[in-house]
Design an enzyme around this catalytic site. Structure first.
Site, PDB file in Angstrom:
ATOM      1  N   ARG A  53      73.309  84.655   5.354  1.00  0.00           N
ATOM      2  CA  ARG A  53      73.443  86.026   5.863  1.00  0.00           C
ATOM      3  C   ARG A  53      73.092  86.082   7.344  1.00  0.00           C
ATOM      4  O   ARG A  53      73.787  86.720   8.130  1.00  0.00           O
ATOM      5  CB  ARG A  53      72.539  86.966   5.067  1.00  0.00           C
ATOM      6  CG  ARG A  53      72.421  88.353   5.644  1.00  0.00           C
ATOM      7  CD  ARG A  53      71.113  88.980   5.141  1.00  0.00           C
ATOM      8  NE  ARG A  53      70.591  89.938   6.068  1.00  0.00           N
ATOM      9  CZ  ARG A  53      69.776  89.680   7.087  1.00  0.00           C
ATOM     10  NH1 ARG A  53      69.399  88.475   7.362  1.00  0.00           N
ATOM     11  NH2 ARG A  53      69.331  90.642   7.853  1.00  0.00           N
TER      12      ARG A  53
ATOM     13  N   HIS B 155      74.316  87.380  12.638  1.00  0.00           N
ATOM     14  CA  HIS B 155      73.854  87.189  14.013  1.00  0.00           C
ATOM     15  C   HIS B 155      74.630  86.138  14.788  1.00  0.00           C
ATOM     16  O   HIS B 155      74.331  85.896  15.950  1.00  0.00           O
ATOM     17  CB  HIS B 155      72.370  86.831  14.017  1.00  0.00           C
ATOM     18  CG  HIS B 155      71.513  87.866  13.359  1.00  0.00           C
ATOM     19  ND1 HIS B 155      71.339  89.129  13.872  1.00  0.00           N
ATOM     20  CD2 HIS B 155      70.791  87.831  12.208  1.00  0.00           C
ATOM     21  CE1 HIS B 155      70.531  89.821  13.080  1.00  0.00           C
ATOM     22  NE2 HIS B 155      70.199  89.060  12.057  1.00  0.00           N
TER      23      HIS B 155
END
Length: 133
Positions: A97, A102
């Site tokens: 994730r 990011h």
């Protein structure tokens, strides 16, 4: 089980179903960017909902204050609410994730395929354990 957990479980189930529907046999996954985005977004949502549930339980049961998303699952395992292997797998999902959200590095699609084919049941196992509490 309160409404927060019930709603998060519903989110996880909906996202798993969506992943399974759009992924299909996986033959188009590496060529179809929209399909990739859909699967990755729904994996993120599953992961976020699991983190939210873990944080909620940690807070409710006063198990400690996690210093990171991964710590949320560590605390559950340390208090025997989930198994260590499940905790480890969910912590790996947090890593996936983090990369997806990011852009720490390019997301390896082979890892995403592996998760879809072999680890969606980790989310289901987490749901089953939480519902049994």
């Amino acid at each position: 089980m309160n409404d927060i957990i019930i709603n998060k479980i519903a989110t996880i189930k909906r996202c798993i179903k969506r992943i399974q529907q759009v992924y299909g046999d996986g033959s188009q996954f590496k060529q179809d960017f929209t399909l990739q985005d859909s699967v990755i977004l729904n994996l993120q949502r599953c992961c976020e909902a699991c983190i939210d549930i873990a944080n909620h339980i940690n807070r409710q049961q006063q198990l400690g204050i996690p210093q990171s998303s991964r710590d949320s699952f560590t605390l559950l395992a340390q208090n025997n609410l989930i198994t260590q292997p499940l905790s480890d797998n969910l912590k790996k999902m947090v890593g996936l994730r983090n990369i997806a959200v990011h852009d720490y590095q390019e997301l390896n699609l082979d890892i995403v395929v592996h998760v879809v084919q072999h680890h969606l049941e980790d989310f289901e196992q987490f749901i089953d354990v939480i519902k049994a509490e």
